[in-house]
Write a protein that holds these residues in place. Structure first.
Motif, PDB file in Angstrom:
ATOM      1  N   ASP A 243       0.826  -1.209   0.000  1.00 13.08           N
ATOM      2  CA  ASP A 243       0.000   0.000   0.000  1.00 13.08           C
ATOM      3  C   ASP A 243       0.858   1.256   0.000  1.00 13.08           C
ATOM      4  O   ASP A 243       0.482   2.285  -0.572  1.00 13.08           O
ATOM      5  CB  ASP A 243      -0.924   0.015   1.218  1.00 13.08           C
ATOM      6  CG  ASP A 243      -1.974  -1.083   1.182  1.00 13.08           C
ATOM      7  OD1 ASP A 243      -2.236  -1.611   0.090  1.00 13.08           O
ATOM      8  OD2 ASP A 243      -2.516  -1.406   2.258  1.00 13.08           O
ATOM      9  N   ALA A 246       2.108   1.723  -3.531  1.00 12.77           N
ATOM     10  CA  ALA A 246       1.007   2.163  -4.393  1.00 12.77           C
ATOM     11  C   ALA A 246       0.758   3.659  -4.202  1.00 12.77           C
ATOM     12  O   ALA A 246       0.515   4.395  -5.175  1.00 12.77           O
ATOM     13  CB  ALA A 246      -0.250   1.365  -4.072  1.00 12.77           C
ATOM     14  N   ARG A 247       0.804   4.132  -2.956  1.00 15.46           N
ATOM     15  CA  ARG A 247       0.576   5.546  -2.667  1.00 15.46           C
ATOM     16  C   ARG A 247       1.627   6.427  -3.350  1.00 15.46           C
ATOM     17  O   ARG A 247       1.317   7.516  -3.826  1.00 15.46           O
ATOM     18  CB  ARG A 247       0.621   5.756  -1.151  1.00 15.46           C
ATOM     19  CG  ARG A 247       0.644   7.204  -0.677  1.00 15.46           C
ATOM     20  CD  ARG A 247      -0.733   7.798  -0.539  1.00 15.46           C
ATOM     21  NE  ARG A 247      -1.555   7.031   0.371  1.00 15.46           N
ATOM     22  CZ  ARG A 247      -1.579   7.201   1.694  1.00 15.46           C
ATOM     23  NH1 ARG A 247      -0.810   8.113   2.266  1.00 15.46           N
ATOM     24  NH2 ARG A 247      -2.378   6.469   2.450  1.00 15.46           N
ATOM     25  N   ALA A 249       3.573   5.698  -6.035  1.00 13.92           N
ATOM     26  CA  ALA A 249       3.943   5.125  -7.337  1.00 13.92           C
ATOM     27  C   ALA A 249       4.644   6.148  -8.227  1.00 13.92           C
ATOM     28  O   ALA A 249       5.611   5.825  -8.938  1.00 13.92           O
ATOM     29  CB  ALA A 249       2.700   4.580  -8.035  1.00 13.92           C
ATOM     30  N   GLN A 259       3.875   2.514 -12.861  1.00 16.59           N
ATOM     31  CA  GLN A 259       3.033   3.132 -11.851  1.00 16.59           C
ATOM     32  C   GLN A 259       1.714   2.374 -11.701  1.00 16.59           C
ATOM     33  O   GLN A 259       1.236   2.147 -10.582  1.00 16.59           O
ATOM     34  CB  GLN A 259       2.759   4.593 -12.211  1.00 16.59           C
ATOM     35  CG  GLN A 259       3.977   5.493 -12.148  1.00 16.59           C
ATOM     36  CD  GLN A 259       3.685   6.901 -12.658  1.00 16.59           C
ATOM     37  OE1 GLN A 259       2.532   7.235 -12.971  1.00 16.59           O
ATOM     38  NE2 GLN A 259       4.717   7.721 -12.761  1.00 16.59           N
ATOM     39  N   THR A 260       1.170   1.948 -12.835  1.00 11.49           N
ATOM     40  CA  THR A 260      -0.076   1.177 -12.808  1.00 11.49           C
ATOM     41  C   THR A 260       0.124  -0.146 -12.083  1.00 11.49           C
ATOM     42  O   THR A 260      -0.711  -0.571 -11.282  1.00 11.49           O
ATOM     43  CB  THR A 260      -0.572   0.925 -14.241  1.00 11.49           C
ATOM     44  OG1 THR A 260      -0.820   2.184 -14.881  1.00 11.49           O
ATOM     45  CG2 THR A 260      -1.847   0.093 -14.237  1.00 11.49           C
ATOM     46  N   ARG A 263       0.349   0.485  -8.335  1.00  8.68           N
ATOM     47  CA  ARG A 263      -0.958   0.754  -7.732  1.00  8.68           C
ATOM     48  C   ARG A 263      -1.808  -0.515  -7.642  1.00  8.68           C
ATOM     49  O   ARG A 263      -2.669  -0.625  -6.760  1.00  8.68           O
ATOM     50  CB  ARG A 263      -1.685   1.837  -8.534  1.00  8.68           C
ATOM     51  CG  ARG A 263      -1.010   3.210  -8.450  1.00  8.68           C
ATOM     52  CD  ARG A 263      -1.870   4.292  -9.064  1.00  8.68           C
ATOM     53  NE  ARG A 263      -1.180   5.587  -9.025  1.00  8.68           N
ATOM     54  CZ  ARG A 263      -0.583   6.157 -10.067  1.00  8.68           C
ATOM     55  NH1 ARG A 263      -0.605   5.556 -11.256  1.00  8.68           N
ATOM     56  NH2 ARG A 263       0.011   7.314  -9.940  1.00  8.68           N
ATOM     57  N   ARG A 265      -0.517  -3.341  -6.932  1.00 14.27           N
ATOM     58  CA  ARG A 265       0.238  -4.215  -6.018  1.00 14.27           C
ATOM     59  C   ARG A 265       0.712  -5.487  -6.733  1.00 14.27           C
ATOM     60  O   ARG A 265       0.694  -6.588  -6.179  1.00 14.27           O
ATOM     61  CB  ARG A 265      -0.585  -4.615  -4.801  1.00 14.27           C
ATOM     62  CG  ARG A 265      -0.798  -3.527  -3.759  1.00 14.27           C
ATOM     63  CD  ARG A 265      -1.947  -2.657  -4.097  1.00 14.27           C
ATOM     64  NE  ARG A 265      -2.322  -1.790  -2.960  1.00 14.27           N
ATOM     65  CZ  ARG A 265      -3.025  -0.680  -3.117  1.00 14.27           C
ATOM     66  NH1 ARG A 265      -3.426  -0.290  -4.331  1.00 14.27           N
ATOM     67  NH2 ARG A 265      -3.341   0.057  -2.063  1.00 14.27           N
TER      68      ARG A 265
END
Length: 283
Positions: A243, A246-247, A249, A259-260, A263, A265
């Motif tokens: 998490d 993801a925050r 990225a 980045q995708t 996010r 994971r």
């Protein structure tokens, strides 16, 4: 006119006023007004001056270096800052707000870490050189805080981590090492604390030398291994270590596809070796 009665009434009023004043004083103490009257500078201005003078951001703005040589020449000013930290009684600290307490503890940790390094500088390559087989440098009780002899681990592991539910503190306390999140060139303050903690995380995770996506996996600093549990308790919305990534990225990669994946994971995580070299501007 009965002067004796007037005198008695005046005496009664004086006694009532004294009792009232005492009650107000007690109430002020219990509500934390002691925090405003104890004389401690919550702007941390003296520590701020030293940081601005002796800490430099590298060109990328992600890491900093400490000019320990010039810090050593300004040791008297540092000693005054440390004495101010040590002079705070526990009763005063207990009356402060949580952000005031956190700012105090983070600044104290960082300032006493500089002092620990200067005690042996320049004859050391790493803060770990100050330890031994029987005691780490973070277990040395070389200063006083809140009325007791303390070590650095007491601040981090017995106060900051368990008491404030703020995993981003790991981007604030500095262990005088290149592998560590940067020492800021400003003091932490209660008013700016959330923004400073967030900025510290963004700078740290944006440093591709310590956190990056490479060859289809996420390579991150060992801090996330050592303190994984702090990032998985739900604080700041982090329930799993993934998490966190993801925050942040956008800090970890410039590529939209990566980045995708962050996010979602989806990337496996590998922990990089920690660099314990001294974060000395002169090296």
């Amino acid at each position: 006119m009965n002067r004796s009665r007037l005198g008695a009434n005046a005496g009664t009023r004086r006694r009532l006023l004294a009792v009232f004043a005492s009650a107000v004083a007690v109430g002020m103490w219990s509500k934390g007004t002691w925090a405003q009257t104890s004389g401690f500078d919550h702007s941390h201005s003296a520590w701020n001056v030293l940081l601005q003078k002796h800490v430099r951001w590298l060109p990328d703005g992600k890491q900093s270096r400490v000019d320990y040589k010039s810090f050593a020449a300004n040791r008297a000013a540092l000693k005054e800052v440390l004495q101010a930290f040590s002079a705070v009684p526990k009763a005063a600290f207990d009356g402060w707000s949580a952000p005031q307490q956190m700012a105090f503890l983070i600044n104290a940790y960082n300032a006493f870490t500089v002092e620990l390094v200067l005690n042996a500088y320049p004859q050391l390559q790493s803060i770990k050189d100050l330890g031994s087989l029987f005691q780490s440098p973070w277990k040395k009780k070389f200063f006083s805080l809140l009325g007791e002899p303390r070590h650095l681990d007491w601040i981090e592991h017995e106060q900051l981590r368990p008491n404030y539910n703020e995993p981003r503190v790991h981007a604030a306390v500095n262990c005088a090492s290149i592998g560590c999140p940067a020492l800021r060139d400003e003091a932490f303050t209660a008013a700016k604390l959330p923004a400073q903690l967030e900025d510290g995380m963004r700078r740290f995770l944006g440093d591709r030398n310590r956190n990056r996506v490479a060859k289809g996996q996420l390579e991150v600093n060992e801090i996330f291994k050592w303190f994984r549990e702090d990032f998985e308790k739900g604080h700041q919305g982090f329930h799993r270590l993934e998490d966190v990534f993801a925050r942040y990225a956008e800090q970890l990669s410039d590529l939209t596809t990566e980045q995708t994946a962050l996010r979602a994971r989806q990337l496996p995580v590998r922990f990089l070796d920690y660099d314990w070299s001294l974060n000395d501007l002169g090296r």
